[in-house]
Design an enzyme around this catalytic site. Structure first.
Site, PDB file in Angstrom:
ATOM      1  N   SER A  80       0.818  -1.217   0.000  1.00  0.00           N
ATOM      2  CA  SER A  80       0.000   0.000   0.000  1.00  0.00           C
ATOM      3  C   SER A  80       0.846   1.260   0.000  1.00  0.00           C
ATOM      4  O   SER A  80       0.464   2.265  -0.606  1.00  0.00           O
ATOM      5  CB  SER A  80      -0.937  -0.007   1.210  1.00  0.00           C
ATOM      6  OG  SER A  80      -0.202  -0.011   2.420  1.00  0.00           O
ATOM      7  N   ASP A  91       1.193  -0.188   8.190  1.00  0.00           N
ATOM      8  CA  ASP A  91       2.581  -0.625   8.179  1.00  0.00           C
ATOM      9  C   ASP A  91       3.217  -0.320   6.823  1.00  0.00           C
ATOM     10  O   ASP A  91       2.527   0.005   5.855  1.00  0.00           O
ATOM     11  CB  ASP A  91       2.694  -2.116   8.497  1.00  0.00           C
ATOM     12  CG  ASP A  91       1.942  -2.980   7.492  1.00  0.00           C
ATOM     13  OD1 ASP A  91       1.296  -2.414   6.586  1.00  0.00           O
ATOM     14  OD2 ASP A  91       2.005  -4.215   7.602  1.00  0.00           O
ATOM     15  N   ASP A  93       5.549  -2.006   3.977  1.00  0.00           N
ATOM     16  CA  ASP A  93       6.184  -3.209   3.431  1.00  0.00           C
ATOM     17  C   ASP A  93       7.483  -2.794   2.757  1.00  0.00           C
ATOM     18  O   ASP A  93       7.479  -1.991   1.816  1.00  0.00           O
ATOM     19  CB  ASP A  93       5.261  -3.889   2.428  1.00  0.00           C
ATOM     20  CG  ASP A  93       3.984  -4.393   3.075  1.00  0.00           C
ATOM     21  OD1 ASP A  93       4.072  -5.067   4.109  1.00  0.00           O
ATOM     22  OD2 ASP A  93       2.894  -4.100   2.548  1.00  0.00           O
ATOM     23  N   ASP A 146       7.413  -4.267   7.921  1.00  0.00           N
ATOM     24  CA  ASP A 146       7.606  -5.653   7.491  1.00  0.00           C
ATOM     25  C   ASP A 146       8.793  -5.653   6.541  1.00  0.00           C
ATOM     26  O   ASP A 146       8.710  -5.126   5.426  1.00  0.00           O
ATOM     27  CB  ASP A 146       6.365  -6.182   6.776  1.00  0.00           C
ATOM     28  CG  ASP A 146       5.229  -6.482   7.741  1.00  0.00           C
ATOM     29  OD1 ASP A 146       5.437  -6.355   8.958  1.00  0.00           O
ATOM     30  OD2 ASP A 146       4.132  -6.826   7.268  1.00  0.00           O
ATOM     31  N   LYS A 207     -10.585  -0.681  -0.563  1.00  0.00           N
ATOM     32  CA  LYS A 207      -9.955  -1.296   0.604  1.00  0.00           C
ATOM     33  C   LYS A 207     -10.721  -0.954   1.874  1.00  0.00           C
ATOM     34  O   LYS A 207     -10.905  -1.809   2.756  1.00  0.00           O
ATOM     35  CB  LYS A 207      -8.496  -0.824   0.724  1.00  0.00           C
ATOM     36  CG  LYS A 207      -7.556  -1.443  -0.303  1.00  0.00           C
ATOM     37  CD  LYS A 207      -6.134  -0.936  -0.127  1.00  0.00           C
ATOM     38  CE  LYS A 207      -5.554  -1.337   1.206  1.00  0.00           C
ATOM     39  NZ  LYS A 207      -4.130  -0.940   1.342  1.00  0.00           N
ATOM     40  N   TYR A 216     -11.385  -8.373   4.069  1.00  0.00           N
ATOM     41  CA  TYR A 216     -10.012  -7.932   3.810  1.00  0.00           C
ATOM     42  C   TYR A 216      -9.071  -8.734   4.706  1.00  0.00           C
ATOM     43  O   TYR A 216      -8.830  -8.387   5.855  1.00  0.00           O
ATOM     44  CB  TYR A 216      -9.865  -6.440   4.103  1.00  0.00           C
ATOM     45  CG  TYR A 216      -8.536  -5.842   3.662  1.00  0.00           C
ATOM     46  CD1 TYR A 216      -8.411  -5.239   2.421  1.00  0.00           C
ATOM     47  CD2 TYR A 216      -7.410  -5.906   4.477  1.00  0.00           C
ATOM     48  CE1 TYR A 216      -7.204  -4.699   2.006  1.00  0.00           C
ATOM     49  CE2 TYR A 216      -6.204  -5.373   4.080  1.00  0.00           C
ATOM     50  CZ  TYR A 216      -6.103  -4.770   2.839  1.00  0.00           C
ATOM     51  OH  TYR A 216      -4.892  -4.245   2.439  1.00  0.00           O
TER      52      TYR A 216
END
Length: 737
Positions: A80, A91, A93, A146, A207, A216
């Site tokens: 995202s 978060d 990624d 992450d 989303k 989701y």
């Protein structure tokens, strides 16, 4: 790639778009400038840390000073954040790309892990080396990260590395390919959509909708961020000039009518000389069992939604239909955008639920234990449907709930249970899932990092027995039952009859007797199961047993404790019952059901490995309150977006534009028409709502995917792909067995 429609927005579309944007802003979906700046600072700090980490390893391994000076690692983002649709608190990624001599197993998960563990800015550090895509999770200055790692076949990683170039995949293993795939897919999506800003606004909206409607979650068997991004991107390709308000409406219209398991693809499947496996049902038998293929656009092309099951596909299809109906109302000015985002009332949708309680000694252990159990909840859903031949349907809910009154670290997940639509139960028929739950327990007990205090409880609860902590305000909404409504109606009739002066005494006496029968049963006092008693249960007694029996008044499920209870916290089932003799739980057979919540039952004098079951009779069919797909087969009205009026259409109508022109074509039975990977038109009928069989998947792959020796692409052949509706259904629906 010819789109379905190139029409742009009208004045009403622009007005609805402005209202949608205002709604998204008011809903708090955009982060503040301060948070955006902080994220950039955190990413810069992580980039600095990994660069220093690689330089240190280079020196320790005896490379020259010049080599150590040139040693480098690069941080990329995906998900995202890379797509530009992240919200407050989301978060990030991230992917660290390092040189060939820095490995994942030791250098990343041990040395870098220890470096991060010593830093004050880093909290909640959790390495997950055994995941399908190995990842290190942590918070850096409060922002969730992450972090993946990929070692490529270069001694020096250039700062301007083009991760989309296929050369980064040379001489790397499949775990590295999967780690690189997230960034490569994100870049390809942004390249393949006609308007990035419209794509971002639409994806942000969808989303938010998916989270509100409980669909989701990739790990639970629904769709995750990349899946929703690919679905939205495909709609953007089909309507290149549409603005977000139009794209949201078209999204629901397209996927309400999509004939799964036909794949959603943004481009043709690329085949490369590197030889990595790509999604191809002709060659890979496992690909034939995918229910909702959503194919990634970057090589090697994979199905990003392999976790979807028949259960979760059914739930998502119902939600697509619900969204489509609301969007039609919005376009006719009969509803507001807020109606689309009403939360799904999961705890009012079913009469029976499975409650999975997860406990651990502390929050650190719970984080790891919960991750392990949650990743396998999807298997419990599959096993239940397998063992009941699909007669008992499960709806896993991705949200977790916490009972703050517990003394130990705790969270709980829930699954809705219902008999399959259109199937009537025979008297005495049972859904016996004792062995199913026991098999699930055995899978859970394979956890290699189990610690004392980690425990799991599975129990059956009826809607009226749901714990208070699942409700936002801590208590259940007042919801009069159907039986009470009937009594109220009878009361009104009685009053009317009393006014007539005839037979009023008999009617009133009957009414009062019925009302007396409806008095709630006073809960019996139950002995609390102390931790000392639970600790006396040996590990050999770990059993997951449950039995569902259908009858006229409710479906009951035996409860069990899974895993040894060794933590010094109160029992998860606060109303646990200790019995000295074996037997079956008895419940009140009134429509109100038992007032007692079912908890964990522990036998004191019975053998520890004795199975526990609960049998009652005459349960009603438990149904989801959403309208089934069958309601779309008949004629219904849809808006005409050119005239502003309505058109009456059937599901066998041909849709050329899916937004304006509806042309009846009774004889046509065709799938999405692909030209070079794009849909050029859509001809649908009621078969569109039914899943295809394994045979159809293979036939479809053979028709639209062909390998050419002179090129490195798998391209669609022909302008139209025709499907015989009978052949689509001759092998039945896809089932996981």
């Amino acid at each position: 790639m010819k789109p379905i429609s190139v029409a742009g927005p009208t004045e009403p579309d622009l007005h609805r778009n402005a209202e949608l944007e205002k709604f998204l802003v008011d809903s708090g979906l955009y982060e503040s400038k301060e948070e955006a700046i902080k994220r950039e600072e955190v990413l810069g700090r992580i980039d600095q840390i990994v660069k220093e980490w690689v330089k240190r390893l280079t020196r320790q391994r005896g490379y020259t000073d010049q080599m150590a000076e040139e040693a480098n690692a690069v941080i990329f983002t995906f998900g995202s954040y890379r797509l530009g649709v992240h919200g407050p608190g989301a978060d990030i990624d991230t992917l660290c790309v390092g040189p060939s001599y820095v490995n994942r197993e030791e250098d990343f998960f041990i040395i870098l892990h220890d470096i991060l563990a010593e830093m004050e800015e880093v909290t909640e550090l959790q390495p997950v080396p055994d995941a399908h895509v190995p990842v290190m999770k942590f918070k850096f200055q409060g922002i969730s990260i992450d972090l993946l790692y990929a070692s490529i076949s270069l001694l020096v990683v250039p700062e301007d590395l083009d991760i989309s170039d296929g050369s980064v995949l040379y001489e790397v293993d499949e775990q590295t390919v999967r780690s690189l795939n997230g960034c490569r897919v994100a870049d390809q999506i942004l390249k393949l959509v006609p308007n990035v800003e419209h794509f971002r606004a639409t994806l942000r909206c969808l989303k938010f909708w998916a989270k509100r409607r409980g669909v989701y979650s990739n790990v639970t068997g629904f769709l995750g961020g990349v899946n929703w991004a690919l679905l939205v991107a495909r709609v953007c390709q089909l309507y290149p000039n549409a603005i977000p308000s139009m794209l949201v409406s078209r999204f629901f219209r397209v996927y309400t009518q999509w004939r799964w398991p036909n794949p959603v693809m943004l481009c043709s499947i690329e085949e490369n000389e590197l030889g990595f496996p790509v999604w191809d049902p002709r060659k890979n038998p496992r690909d034939r069992f995918h229910h909702m293929p959503i194919i990634t656009p970057a090589y090697p092309c994979m199905n990003s939604s392999y976790n979807v099951s028949t259960s979760t596909l059914r739930v998502m299809t119902e939600q697509f239909q619900s969204g489509n109906s609301i969007c039609e109302e919005i376009e006719l000015n009969k509803a507001q955008w807020s109606a689309l985002f009403d939360p799904y009332l999961f705890f009012e949708a079913y009469k029976n639920y499975l409650q999975v309680d997860i406990v651990a000694a502390d929050s650190v252990d719970l984080l790891a234990w919960k991750g392990w159990v949650e990743s396998r909840l999807r298997q419990l859903t599959l096993k239940i449907e397998r063992d009941t031949n699909g007669m008992l349907q499960c709806h896993p809910y991705p949200n977790e709930y916490i009972d703050a009154s517990k003394q130990c670290a705790h969270c709980a997940f829930f699954m809705g249970l219902q008999r399959k639509e259109g199937v009537t139960g025979q008297e005495g028929q049972q859904f016996d899932i004792r062995g199913t739950v026991d098999e699930f327990r055995q899978d859970i007990n394979m956890y290699m990092c189990w610690k004392p205090g980690m425990d799991l409880h599975v129990s059956h609860v009826r809607r009226r027995q749901l714990p208070g902590f699942v409700f936002p305000d801590g208590y259940k909404r007042s919801r009069p039952s159907r039986h009470m409504n009937q009594q109220a109606n009878r009361s009104i009739e009685d009053v009317a009859r009393s006014q007539s002066g005839s037979a009023d005494r008999h009617v009133k006496q009957k009414h009062y007797c019925e009302m007396a029968d409806l008095k709630p049963v006073k809960p019996e006092k139950r002995a609390c199961t102390s931790p000392q008693r639970l600790q006396s249960v040996s590990s050999s007694s770990r059993s997951g047993v449950a039995s569902l029996a259908n009858s006229c008044e409710g479906v009951k499920l035996g409860c069990s404790t899974i895993g040894g209870v060794v933590s010094n916290c109160e029992d998860v089932a606060s109303n646990s019952e200790v019995r000295s003799t074996s037997g079956q739980l008895e419940t009140d057979k009134s429509d109100l059901g038992d007032a007692r919540q079912l908890g964990v039952t522990v036998y004191q004098e019975s053998p520890l490995n004795r199975q526990t079951s609960m049998d009652v009779h005459d349960s009603p069919i438990v149904r989801n309150e959403l309208e089934p797909a069958g309601h779309m087969n008949g004629p219904h009205e849809v808006p005409n977006f050119e005239t502003g009026g309505k058109l009456k259409v059937c599901m066998n109508d041909k849709i050329e534009d899916l937004g304006s022109n509806f042309v009846v074509n009774e004889s046509s039975r065709k799938l999405i028409n692909w030209v070079g990977g794009a849909s050029r038109g859509m001809e649908v009928d009621q078969e569109l709502l039914k899943p295809c069989s394994q045979t159809a998947v293979v036939e479809f792959a053979e028709s639209v995917i062909s390998s050419h020796s002179g090129t490195q692409n798998l391209n669609y052949e022909g302008n139209v792909y025709d499907v015989d509706a009978d052949s689509l259904l001759e092998s039945g629906c896809l089932n996981v067995s």
